[in-house]
Write an enzyme that holds these catalytic residues in place. Structure first.
Site, PDB file in Angstrom:
ATOM      1  N   ALA A 235       0.848  -1.194   0.000  1.00  0.00           N
ATOM      2  CA  ALA A 235       0.000   0.000   0.000  1.00  0.00           C
ATOM      3  C   ALA A 235       0.880   1.239   0.000  1.00  0.00           C
ATOM      4  O   ALA A 235       2.101   1.162   0.176  1.00  0.00           O
ATOM      5  CB  ALA A 235      -0.904  -0.018   1.218  1.00  0.00           C
ATOM      6  N   LYS A 236       0.227   2.352  -0.194  1.00  0.00           N
ATOM      7  CA  LYS A 236       0.931   3.635  -0.251  1.00  0.00           C
ATOM      8  C   LYS A 236       1.859   3.869   0.938  1.00  0.00           C
ATOM      9  O   LYS A 236       2.942   4.403   0.801  1.00  0.00           O
ATOM     10  CB  LYS A 236      -0.105   4.772  -0.288  1.00  0.00           C
ATOM     11  CG  LYS A 236      -0.733   5.007  -1.629  1.00  0.00           C
ATOM     12  CD  LYS A 236       0.241   5.535  -2.675  1.00  0.00           C
ATOM     13  CE  LYS A 236       0.491   7.031  -2.548  1.00  0.00           C
ATOM     14  NZ  LYS A 236       1.490   7.488  -3.516  1.00  0.00           N
TER      15      LYS A 236
END
Ligand code: GLU
Length: 305
Positions: A235-236
């Protein structure tokens, strides 16, 4: 009819290295088998302004090319409507008025598999439906004739999974992913679906639906995801994971391409990887990025463990 593979990103933000790795694999599968390669933007849901442009630019930057114009799902509602009408005409749909909560709290039908829609609205009388229509708009569900369906996957072999009365059109009028993807792949001549293995469990539903619509079921290859060091989907927040962030950390696009190809056991240049590509030799395990990407990118390549 063309024979094609595809990559079908949701334009919800920037692609990260996990998405880019899946895109490279989809491209390799298609090109190595002489197929066209199509790009489809799955913008029915979760679309963020400007994301599509950045995604396409990043795909091109890592060396991916595609055939024909990019297709957007928001421009294809006539096709989805036609498929829904065909199913409805065959008595294969029904209106569902359940809230999420009602579904969770409903006692599951005897013998119904875990996670299946409990069938609350399946057999409502016309009078009951009339009453419920006044309360809330209906979703449209498939009246499935099976509870399970098997597919064959290039990497997973035979995979059997749940088919329930899944939603075809949500109660806000948006066509559900499972219907859109089946219609799009068939209508675009896609006969090879390569995507992340988080979608394997949706595949029996999609293959079953394709059959009901008279479509040929594509070849499937569900490829392993990239995970972070806690074993979760990338994820980011996992550090430098997009092309822009990696460039900032000193890794230009060519280096990212090389690292991603090497992570699946291929040579780091795209033409060499294409020549060497062998689906049977692909890893079946997720690729774990075990440190801040920026740090190990100072090495010659992104390293996984
Ligand atoms: N749009 C989906 C995603 O980005 C992929 C759907 C598919 O490949 O079938 O996760």
């Amino acid at each position: 009819m063309t024979s094609a593979g595809r990559f079908a990103p949701s334009p919800s933000g920037e692609l990260h290295v996990g998405n880019l790795r899946t895109a490279l694999l989809a491209w390799l599968f298609a090109r190595s088998s002489g197929r066209e390669f199509l790009l489809r933007v799955e913008d029915l849901d979760r679309a963020r302004a400007g994301a599509e442009e950045v995604q396409l630019r990043d795909l091109a930057a890592i060396g991916i090319d595609w055939d024909g114009p990019v297709v957007r799902q928001t421009e294809r509602s006539a096709l989805y409507g036609a498929a829904l009408r065909r199913l409805a005409g065959g008595g294969l749909t029904y209106e569902c008025f359940c809230t999420r909560r009602e579904i969770q709290e409903a006692p599951s039908a005897p013998h119904a598999p875990q996670g299946a829609y409990p069938g609350t609205c399946r057999d409502l009388t016309e009078e009951q439906r009339e009453r419920r229509r006044a309360e809330r708009p209906a979703a449209i569900r498939l009246r499935a004739g099976v509870t399970e369906w098997a597919v064959t996957d290039v990497l997973h072999g035979r995979y059997s999974g749940l088919v329930d009365d899944f939603v075809l059109r949500r109660n806000d009028g948006v066509v559900a992913y499972n219907l859109a993807v089946v219609v799009d792949d068939a209508e675009q001549g896609v006969d090879q679906v390569v995507r992340g293995d988080d979608l394997l469990s949706s595949t029996p539903r999609q293959a079953y639906l394709a059959g009901l619509l008279g479509y040929r079921v594509p070849e499937y290859a569900h490829v392993p995801l990239v995970l972070n060091s806690s074993g979760r989907r990338l994820a980011k927040r996992d550090g430098a994971v997009t092309l822009a962030e990696l460039a900032e950390a000193g890794a230009p696009a060519e280096r990212v391409t090389a690292a991603l190809l090497e992570s699946v056991g291929l040579p780091g240049s795209l033409p060499d990887a294409l020549a060497a590509f062998n689906p049977a030799a692909l890893p079946r395990e997720p690729w774990v990025l075990d440190a801040e990407s920026g740090r190990f990118l100072r090495d010659s390549t992104l390293r996984g463990r």
